[in-house]
Design a protein around this motif. Structure first.
Motif: not given
Length: 79
Positions: A9-17
């Motif tokens: 939720s906080r890295l792989y699917r972060h909106e910026r990523v």
């Protein structure tokens, strides 16, 4: 499992990523289209391979690019 959920939720699917991934996919897609439409845009060695082996050779050429080179080529080939 907790770490996996956190990273998801906080890295792989972060909106910026995900936005960066979409941008990168667009660069690769447009480079492929540009080179496939006009093989003369490719360096001679890669163009000759693409003439013999088709679209796979175009994809291989792009796959071998560094990010920086791909962005530079994108700016040059796809204004």
């Amino acid at each position: 499992a907790q770490l996996k959920r956190f990273l998801s939720s906080r890295l792989y699917r972060h909106e910026r990523v995900t936005a960066a991934m979409r941008d990168a996919q667009q660069v690769v897609r447009r480079l492929f289209d540009a080179y496939a439409a006009d093989l003369s845009r490719m360096p001679d060695e890669h163009r000759e391979r693409a003439e013999r082996h088709g679209p796979r050779a175009v994809a291989d050429y792009i796959a071998g690019m560094t990010d920086r080179y791909a962005l530079r080529e994108f700016a040059r080939q796809c204004p």
